[in-house]
Design an enzyme around this catalytic site. Structure first.
Site, short mmCIF file in Angstrom:
data_model
loop_
_atom_site.label_atom_id
_atom_site.label_comp_id
_atom_site.label_asym_id
_atom_site.label_seq_id
_atom_site.Cartn_x
_atom_site.Cartn_y
_atom_site.Cartn_z
N GLU A 167 -13.61 8.70 85.62
CA GLU A 167 -14.55 9.41 86.53
C GLU A 167 -13.89 10.79 86.89
O GLU A 167 -14.53 11.89 86.51
CB GLU A 167 -15.05 8.64 87.87
CG GLU A 167 -15.87 7.54 87.51
CD GLU A 167 -15.21 6.33 87.32
OE1 GLU A 167 -13.92 6.28 86.82
OE2 GLU A 167 -15.65 5.15 87.98
N ARG A 207 14.59 -15.35 69.39
CA ARG A 207 14.60 -16.32 70.24
C ARG A 207 13.65 -16.37 71.30
O ARG A 207 12.73 -17.00 71.65
CB ARG A 207 15.95 -16.70 70.79
CG ARG A 207 16.97 -17.38 69.82
CD ARG A 207 18.14 -17.93 70.57
NE ARG A 207 19.02 -18.28 69.56
CZ ARG A 207 20.10 -17.57 69.13
NH1 ARG A 207 20.13 -16.22 69.17
NH2 ARG A 207 20.95 -18.14 68.07
#
Ligand SMILES: NC(=O)c1ccc[n+]([C@@H]2O[C@H](COP(=O)([O-])OP(=O)(O)OC[C@H]3O[C@@H](n4cnc5c(N)ncnc54)[C@H](OP(=O)(O)O)[C@@H]3O)[C@@H](O)[C@H]2O)c1
Length: 392
Positions: A71, A334
Site C-alpha cells: 500500500e 550435518r
C-alpha cells in the site's frame, strides 16, 4: 471473523464492467507480486494500486521482508504520477490491509491519511487473529469496503503464506527457515582439497548476494563444525540497508567453539553483526563456559535432541521467544541433514558453481523434485542460483 462479501453495500452501486475491471486488476497485481515471493516469505506476496476516476495511477508491491508494504509503495507511485492527492479515490489490494504494528506501522492508518474512500481487496488474512480486522477498522471510519472473494486467492499467489498461517503451524511457534548453501557441480559443500580459492566454492557475486539475504533475516544459524572448519564472521558486509543485524547462533552441544573465534572480534566499519548465541546441550563441561561468556557469547543449555546433539526443535523454539521469525541456516552437511530430516526447512537458496568434485556428502538425496515448489533458477556471477519452497 468472516466478513460478508460486501459489508458496506458498495456492490449495488457498481456495474458489471467496473467489477470485472477490479477483478482483472487484482489478479494482475497478485501475479506481479509473486515475483517477490522468495524475498518476502513467510510474509505474503502483496500488490496494491491507487485509482483515480477508475484509472490506475500508481502500483506498489511488498518487495522485501521487513520492507514497506505494498500500500505504501503504491501511494509513493501515485504521488509520483502527479495526480493531486485529493483525486485519489480507490485502493485495490490483493490482501486486506494490516491494522497492527509489525516491522512497519499499520497500513490502515496510512490509508486513512489519504483521500481514498473505497478499498477493494481480493483476499482476507487467513490468520484468525487478524482476519477482517483491518477492513472492519476502515469500514468503521466510513470507507466503502469491497471484498472480491477469490480475485487474488492466497492459495494461488502466496501458498507459502497459507502454510505459514496453518493453525498447527501457528501453534508450533518455530521461525521460517531458509537453508542456503554453495555446492560444486557434483553437489559437495566443500571444494576439492588444494582448491585455488581456499574454502570458497561460489563466486564473489554470489557471496555479495548472500550478504543481501543475511541483511533480511533475524538470525543466522550454523553448527559448530562450520565454526571450527571455516572460522566465519557470519556478519553482513557491503549492504547499506540493514534494519537489524541478525543474531549469530551456533549449535554446539559440548561448547567446542574456540573463544578466539573471529565471531567474537568487533565489527569493522560497514560491517553489521548481532550478538553471538551458543546453544549447547544441558550438562556441558563447565570449564568451557566461562571463556566463551568472557569472549562475548550468550550461552544457552537445552535438552538434547534425538541424536544426542543440541535439539534443533528446542533451538528454533528458543529463537522464536527471542523474536526471531526468519532464520538463515548456513550450516554444513550435518546440520543441514538434521534440519531436512526433521522437516524444519521451508525455503532453499542453493548456489552451484562450475567446479567438479569436492569433499563431503551431497544434499542431493533431500532435493526430490516433487518436494520442491515454485522453483526459480537464475544466474549470479559465475554461479547458478536456485530458489524454491519445500513441501512439508
Ligand atoms: N558450502 C557451504 O555452503 C558450506 C556451509 C557451511 C559449512 N560448509 C563446510 O562444511 C564443513 C563442516 O561441516 P559440518 O557438517 O561439520 O558443519 P555443521 O553442520 O555446521 O556443524 C555440525 C556440527 O554441529 C553440531 N550440532 C549441534 N546440534 C546439532 C544438530 N541438532 N544437528 C546436527 N549437528 C548439530 C554437531 O557437533 P556437536 O554435537 O559437537 O555440537 C555437528 O558435528 C566445513 O568443511 C565447511 O567448510 C560448507
Amino acid at each position: 471473523m468472516d466478513l460478508d462479501f460486501d459489508p458496506t453495500g458498495v456492490l449495488a452501486s457498481l456495474g458489471e464492467a467496473e467489477l470485472e475491471h477490479y477483478r482483472a486488476l487484482l489478479a494482475d497485481l497478485g501475479r506481479a507480486a509473486g515475483a517477490f515471493r522468495f524475498e518476502v516469505a513467510p510474509n505474503p506476496c502483496v500488490g496494491a494500486a491507487v485509482l483515480s476516476d477508475g484509472v490506475e495511477i500508481g502500483r506498489g508491491f511488498h518487495r522485501q521482508w521487513g520492507g514497506p508494504h505494498a500500500e505504501l509503495q503504491a501511494f509513493e507511485a501515485a504521488a509520483a504520477s502527479g495526480v493531486p492527492r485529493e483525486r485519489w479515490d480507490t485502493l485495490l489490494v490483493t490482501l486486506e490491509p494490516c491494522c497492527s504494528q509489525g516491522k512497519t506501522p499499520p497500513c490502515t492508518e496510512a490509508i486513512l491519511r489519504t483521500s481514498i474512500r473505497r478499498v477493494v481487496v481480493g483476499a482476507l488474512d487467513p490468520d484468525p487473529r487478524h482476519r477482517g480486522r483491518g477492513l472492519e477498522e476502515l469500514r468503521e471510519r466510513g470507507l466503502e469496503i469491497l471484498f472480491l472473494r477469490g480475485a487474488s486467492a492466497l492459495e494461488r499467489y502466496s501458498p507459502h503464506f497459507v502454510e505459514w498461517t496453518r493453525p498447527d503451524r501457528l501453534r508450533r511457534s518455530v521461525p521460517w527457515v531458509i537453508a542456503k548453501w554453495a555446492q560444486t557441480r557434483t553437489g559437495q559443500l566443500s571444494p576439492p582439497l588444494g582448491s585455488k580459492d581456499g574454502r570458497w566454492i561460489s563466486s564473489p557475486a554470489a557471496r555479495e548476494d548472500v550478504h543481501r539475504l543475511r541483511a533480511r533475516v533475524d538470525a543466522i544459524l550454523v553448527g559448530v563444525g562450520t565454526v571450527v572448519a571455516d572460522d566465519p564472521r557470519l556478519s553482513v558486509r557491503g549492504v547499506l540497508d540493514v534494519p537489524k543485524p541478525p543474531l549469530r547462533v551456533i549449535l554446539d552441544s559440548s561448547l567446542r567453539t574456540p573463544p578466539s573465534a573471529r565471531l567474537f572480534q568487533p565489527c569493522q566499519p560497514g560491517e553489521f553483526a548481532g550478538p553471538v548465541h551458543i546453544v549447547a546441550r544441558a550438562g556441558f563441561d563447565a570449564q568451557y563456559y566461562r571463556p566463551l561468556v568472557e569472549a562475548g557469547a550468550i550461552v544457552h543449555a537445552l535438552h538434547p535432541g534425538d541424536q544426542g546433539h543440541t535439539s534443533l526443535r528446542e533451538t528454533l523454539g528458543l529463537l522464536w521467544t527471542e523474536g526471531v521469525r526468519r532464520v538463515l541456516l548456513e550450516g554444513g552437511p550435518r546440520l543441514l541433514a538434521s534440519a531436512f530430516e526433521a522437516e524444519y526447512i521451508d525455503q532453499l537458496r542453493i548456489y552451484t558453481a562450475s567446479i567438479n568434485g569436492g569433499v563431503g556428502p551431497s544434499m542431493g538425496r533431500f532435493l526430490v523434485a516433487e518436494r520442491l515448489l515454485q522453483i526459480e533458477r537464475s544466474e549470479v556471477g559465475d554461479d547458478a542460483r536456485l530458489d524454491a519452497f519445500l513441501r512439508k
